[in-house]
Motif scaffolding. Structure first.
Motif, PDB file in Angstrom:
ATOM      1  N   ILE A   9       8.003  10.375  -1.916  1.00 35.32           N
ATOM      2  CA  ILE A   9       8.397   9.823  -3.070  1.00 35.32           C
ATOM      3  C   ILE A   9       9.826   9.388  -3.032  1.00 35.32           C
ATOM      4  O   ILE A   9      10.459   8.481  -3.440  1.00 35.32           O
ATOM      5  N   LEU A  24      -0.872   8.942  -0.612  1.00 38.05           N
ATOM      6  CA  LEU A  24      -1.527   9.450  -1.905  1.00 38.05           C
ATOM      7  C   LEU A  24      -2.945   9.853  -1.864  1.00 38.05           C
ATOM      8  O   LEU A  24      -3.480  10.849  -2.168  1.00 38.05           O
ATOM      9  N   VAL A  62      10.245  -3.371  -9.212  1.00 33.45           N
ATOM     10  CA  VAL A  62      11.025  -4.171  -8.296  1.00 33.45           C
ATOM     11  C   VAL A  62      10.617  -5.396  -7.923  1.00 33.45           C
ATOM     12  O   VAL A  62      11.330  -6.235  -7.520  1.00 33.45           O
ATOM     13  N   MET A  63       9.195  -5.381  -7.394  1.00 33.52           N
ATOM     14  CA  MET A  63       8.590  -6.539  -6.825  1.00 33.52           C
ATOM     15  C   MET A  63       8.765  -7.589  -7.849  1.00 33.52           C
ATOM     16  O   MET A  63       8.739  -8.937  -7.175  1.00 33.52           O
ATOM     17  N   PHE A  91      10.539   6.403  -0.439  1.00 33.50           N
ATOM     18  CA  PHE A  91       9.976   5.015  -0.914  1.00 33.50           C
ATOM     19  C   PHE A  91      10.762   4.599  -2.399  1.00 33.50           C
ATOM     20  O   PHE A  91      11.304   3.692  -2.260  1.00 33.50           O
ATOM     21  N   THR A  92      11.441   5.779  -2.886  1.00 34.27           N
ATOM     22  CA  THR A  92      12.243   5.123  -4.152  1.00 34.27           C
ATOM     23  C   THR A  92      13.780   4.957  -3.569  1.00 34.27           C
ATOM     24  O   THR A  92      14.236   4.114  -4.001  1.00 34.27           O
ATOM     25  N   PHE A 150       7.144   0.124  -8.341  1.00 35.17           N
ATOM     26  CA  PHE A 150       6.855  -0.929  -7.267  1.00 35.17           C
ATOM     27  C   PHE A 150       6.827  -2.325  -7.983  1.00 35.17           C
ATOM     28  O   PHE A 150       7.474  -3.357  -7.565  1.00 35.17           O
ATOM     29  N   THR A 203       2.214   4.059   1.008  1.00 36.90           N
ATOM     30  CA  THR A 203       2.323   5.022   0.018  1.00 36.90           C
ATOM     31  C   THR A 203       0.961   5.402  -0.622  1.00 36.90           C
ATOM     32  O   THR A 203       0.762   6.319  -0.671  1.00 36.90           O
ATOM     33  N   ILE A 263       4.949  -1.441   2.481  1.00 35.07           N
ATOM     34  CA  ILE A 263       5.455   0.099   1.863  1.00 35.07           C
ATOM     35  C   ILE A 263       4.501   0.568   0.857  1.00 35.07           C
ATOM     36  O   ILE A 263       4.088   1.912   0.786  1.00 35.07           O
ATOM     37  N   ALA A 264       4.092  -0.234  -0.036  1.00 30.58           N
ATOM     38  CA  ALA A 264       2.981   0.109  -1.190  1.00 30.58           C
ATOM     39  C   ALA A 264       1.611   0.524  -0.542  1.00 30.58           C
ATOM     40  O   ALA A 264       1.179   1.521  -0.905  1.00 30.58           O
ATOM     41  N   LEU A 288       7.873  -5.032   0.917  1.00 29.96           N
ATOM     42  CA  LEU A 288       7.264  -4.027  -0.158  1.00 29.96           C
ATOM     43  C   LEU A 288       5.966  -3.865  -0.092  1.00 29.96           C
ATOM     44  O   LEU A 288       5.285  -2.638  -0.543  1.00 29.96           O
ATOM     45  N   TRP A 289       5.134  -4.822   0.318  1.00 29.04           N
ATOM     46  CA  TRP A 289       3.660  -4.682   0.093  1.00 29.04           C
ATOM     47  C   TRP A 289       3.170  -3.768   1.269  1.00 29.04           C
ATOM     48  O   TRP A 289       2.258  -2.989   1.059  1.00 29.04           O
ATOM     49  N   VAL A 307      13.229   3.046 -12.153  1.00 22.78           N
ATOM     50  CA  VAL A 307      12.427   3.682 -10.993  1.00 22.78           C
ATOM     51  C   VAL A 307      12.912   5.261 -10.756  1.00 22.78           C
ATOM     52  O   VAL A 307      11.800   5.902 -10.171  1.00 22.78           O
ATOM     53  N   LEU A 348      12.689   1.004  -2.487  1.00 22.48           N
ATOM     54  CA  LEU A 348      12.789   0.451  -3.760  1.00 22.48           C
ATOM     55  C   LEU A 348      14.339   0.292  -4.222  1.00 22.48           C
ATOM     56  O   LEU A 348      14.698  -0.860  -4.498  1.00 22.48           O
ATOM     57  N   MET A 349      15.180   1.271  -3.980  1.00 19.75           N
ATOM     58  CA  MET A 349      16.530   1.023  -4.494  1.00 19.75           C
ATOM     59  C   MET A 349      17.249  -0.006  -3.567  1.00 19.75           C
ATOM     60  O   MET A 349      18.212  -0.869  -3.936  1.00 19.75           O
TER      61      MET A 349
END
Lengths: 208, 124
Positions: free
Chosen positions: A196, A81, B42-43, A199-200, B39, A77, A73-74, A70-71, B57, A204-205
């Motif tokens: 959006i 942005l 979830v994290m 990534f959601t 984020f 993102t 992906i963040a 996830l890091w 979310v 994330l899901m």
């Protein structure tokens, strides 16, 4: 046999305006381009639908929790942005007629776009390297198709941006070039909107 | 009577809706916050309930899409005499039919065709 229809110039019945009302060139471009974006939106809708159906079919292979970072992906993102707001600054400079500033912000936007693509390619390469390529499971097929299609859109956006930089350098901020930059602006911001969703729903899901 | 061509000779760009610097900065800050929240949720796994996390979310995603539409794509009911908004609403309707319909149909197919559901062996 047929008789030609002769319309007298004095015929009072007018079926069409004698002269089409004059429209400035490109007056219908914003709506037309918007409708193109909506059709693109439907392509992504079908891919999201496919992912929703196949997203839990791991076929005994790895799932999102083992695969996604996830890091990363963040970071990705954030790149997209940032590129959205820097493109916005390019548009503001364009409305001021400041060509140098437009080129500067377009360059920065392209940099963020390239960084996004680089991170995505790194991720894809990593996944394929550890044996989680698109052929591994239905989940991974749907994942690579959806995220890859978004990545392709970004790629074409970058090619388009490079073409416009050359155009602006050659011809300046003519009204045609301004219209093209406006279209790319809508395209670029629209890609951020799709991201959006990606990534959601995908990342994330999947990690919850 | 004036010439209908008059006033159109000056070159001007197509009437795209456009925003101000204020718009872009506001949109960016809102979008950044609405990205950071999901984020973080979830994290950190701050809520033990998966359902609650997923719901929050989702709310953030919808809010962020609206922020992007308003501040970056400059959507407004007035743009293009309302036609962009109408085409957006139409697209959303088609999109919901396609996605919800797909998920609904496939869920029931899945639930009803699992091997465990076949209680009766096929007669020879």
């Amino acid at each position: 046999m047929s008789t030609p229809i002769i319309t007298e110039p004095t015929d009072p019945r007018v079926f069409h305006p004698e002269e089409e009302p004059h429209h400035p060139e490109g007056h219908s471009t914003p709506l037309g381009f918007w409708i193109y974006l909506m059709s693109d939106c439907l392509i992504f809708a079908t891919l999201f639908g496919t992912f929703a159906v196949l997203g839990h079919r791991y076929g005994g292979g790895p799932g999102p929790k083992e695969l996604f970072d996830l890091w990363l992906i963040a970071l990705n993102t954030a790149m997209l942005l940032f590129s959205s707001i820097t493109y916005g600054f390019a548009m503001l400079a364009m409305h001021r007629g400041d060509q140098k500033e437009v080129m500067k912000w377009l360059g920065i936007t392209a940099g963020f776009g390239l960084a996004f693509l680089a991170i995505e390619l790194y991720e894809f390469n990593h996944l394929i390297h550890i044996g989680a390529g698109p052929g591994r499971s239905a989940f991974l097929s749907a994942f690579f198709t959806l995220v890859g299609t978004h990545g392709l859109h970004v790629t074409f956006g970058l090619i388009w941006m490079a073409a416009l930089v050359l155009q602006v350098r050659k011809h300046g901020l003519t009204s045609a070039n301004q219209r093209r930059l406006e279209c790319l602006s809508m395209f670029w911001h629209f890609l951020d909107v799709i991201w959006i969703g990606v990534f959601t729903f995908v990342y994330l899901m999947g990690m919850i | 009577m004036s010439d209908p061509h008059e006033g159109h000779h000056e070159t001007h760009a197509a009437p795209f809706p456009h925003g101000t610097k204020q718009d872009y900065v506001t949109g960016f800050i809102l979008a950044a916050i609405l990205t950071a929240i999901p984020f973080f949720l979830v994290m950190s796994g701050i809520f033990s309930s998966e359902r609650l996390t997923a719901f929050l979310v989702l709310i953030c995603a919808v809010a962020q899409i609206i922020v992007h539409m308003v501040y970056f794509l400059h959507m407004s009911p007035k743009a293009e005499g309302g036609w962009t908004l109408i085409s957006l609403v139409f697209t959303i309707i088609v999109l919901v039919i396609a996605v919800v319909g797909t998920v609904w149909v496939m869920y029931h197919m899945d639930a009803n065709m699992m091997p465990g559901m076949m209680t009766e062996p096929p007669a020879n």
